[in-house]
Design an enzyme around this catalytic site. Sequence first.
Site, short mmCIF file in Angstrom:
data_model
loop_
_atom_site.label_atom_id
_atom_site.label_comp_id
_atom_site.label_asym_id
_atom_site.label_seq_id
_atom_site.Cartn_x
_atom_site.Cartn_y
_atom_site.Cartn_z
N LYS A 191 0.82 -1.22 0.00
CA LYS A 191 0.00 0.00 0.00
C LYS A 191 0.85 1.27 0.00
O LYS A 191 2.07 1.22 0.27
CB LYS A 191 -0.93 -0.03 1.21
CG LYS A 191 -1.94 -1.19 1.17
CD LYS A 191 -2.97 -1.05 2.28
CE LYS A 191 -3.98 -2.18 2.23
NZ LYS A 191 -5.07 -1.97 3.21
N TYR B 177 -12.43 -1.67 -4.10
CA TYR B 177 -12.94 -1.88 -2.74
C TYR B 177 -14.47 -1.75 -2.67
O TYR B 177 -15.01 -1.53 -1.58
CB TYR B 177 -12.29 -0.88 -1.78
CG TYR B 177 -10.89 -1.30 -1.34
CD1 TYR B 177 -10.71 -2.41 -0.51
CD2 TYR B 177 -9.77 -0.58 -1.71
CE1 TYR B 177 -9.44 -2.80 -0.08
CE2 TYR B 177 -8.49 -0.96 -1.29
CZ TYR B 177 -8.34 -2.07 -0.47
OH TYR B 177 -7.09 -2.45 -0.04
P1 CMP Z 1 -7.52 -4.44 3.38
O1 CMP Z 1 -7.10 -5.84 3.68
O2 CMP Z 1 -6.86 -3.77 2.24
O3 CMP Z 1 -9.11 -4.40 3.15
C1 CMP Z 1 -9.91 -3.29 3.49
C2 CMP Z 1 -9.15 -2.23 4.22
O4 CMP Z 1 -9.94 -1.27 4.92
C3 CMP Z 1 -8.33 -2.88 5.30
O5 CMP Z 1 -7.25 -3.58 4.71
C4 CMP Z 1 -7.95 -1.68 6.18
O6 CMP Z 1 -6.76 -1.04 5.76
C5 CMP Z 1 -9.10 -0.70 5.92
N1 CMP Z 1 -9.89 -0.45 7.14
C6 CMP Z 1 -10.02 0.74 7.74
N2 CMP Z 1 -10.81 0.63 8.82
C7 CMP Z 1 -11.20 -0.66 8.92
C8 CMP Z 1 -12.01 -1.40 9.83
N3 CMP Z 1 -12.61 -0.80 10.88
N4 CMP Z 1 -12.17 -2.72 9.61
C9 CMP Z 1 -11.58 -3.33 8.54
N5 CMP Z 1 -10.79 -2.67 7.64
C10 CMP Z 1 -10.60 -1.35 7.83
#
Ligand code: CMP
Length: 139
Positions: free
Chosen positions: A11, A51
Amino acid sequence: MSTNRTFTMIKPDAVANGHIGAIINDITAAGFKIIALKYTKLTDETAGKFYEIHKARPFYADLVSFMSSGPIVAAILEKDNAVEDFRTLIGATNPADAAEGTIRQKYAKSIDANAVHGSDSDENAAIEGDFFFTAAERF
Ligand code: CMP
């Protein structure tokens, strides 16, 4: 059926902090083979699409804005049990909860800027890999 493949992104935070090489080294040292690799940058539009599954979540707008804030590295990785083993390698979503020695424990600062993405299922690994890579870009 398991495809033994997963998808990852390094990232914008980890790229900006100079961790691309260390993270790729951790990934290959853990036994993952690189099938596809790309240094690129998401736009608000492409990050929003990637996303989309999180569209209803309160963190969606911040997530999209962060993921389009700088370049990322996208990759398809191969290993037996790839999705689960990669999630173990990177650690919990919130780096504060990530186990010692995991990529997020070593390189991430917050739940938003959490250094790497890892697919959560074989199905999403295939969808996410297809988002970034054509068949001709996989080796
Ligand atoms: P990622 O695995 O890329 O998938 C979704 C992303 O949302 C996650 O990693 C986090 O970086 C981000 N995120 C921010 N807040 C939350 C949260 N409360 N729960 C889960 N993901 C979150």
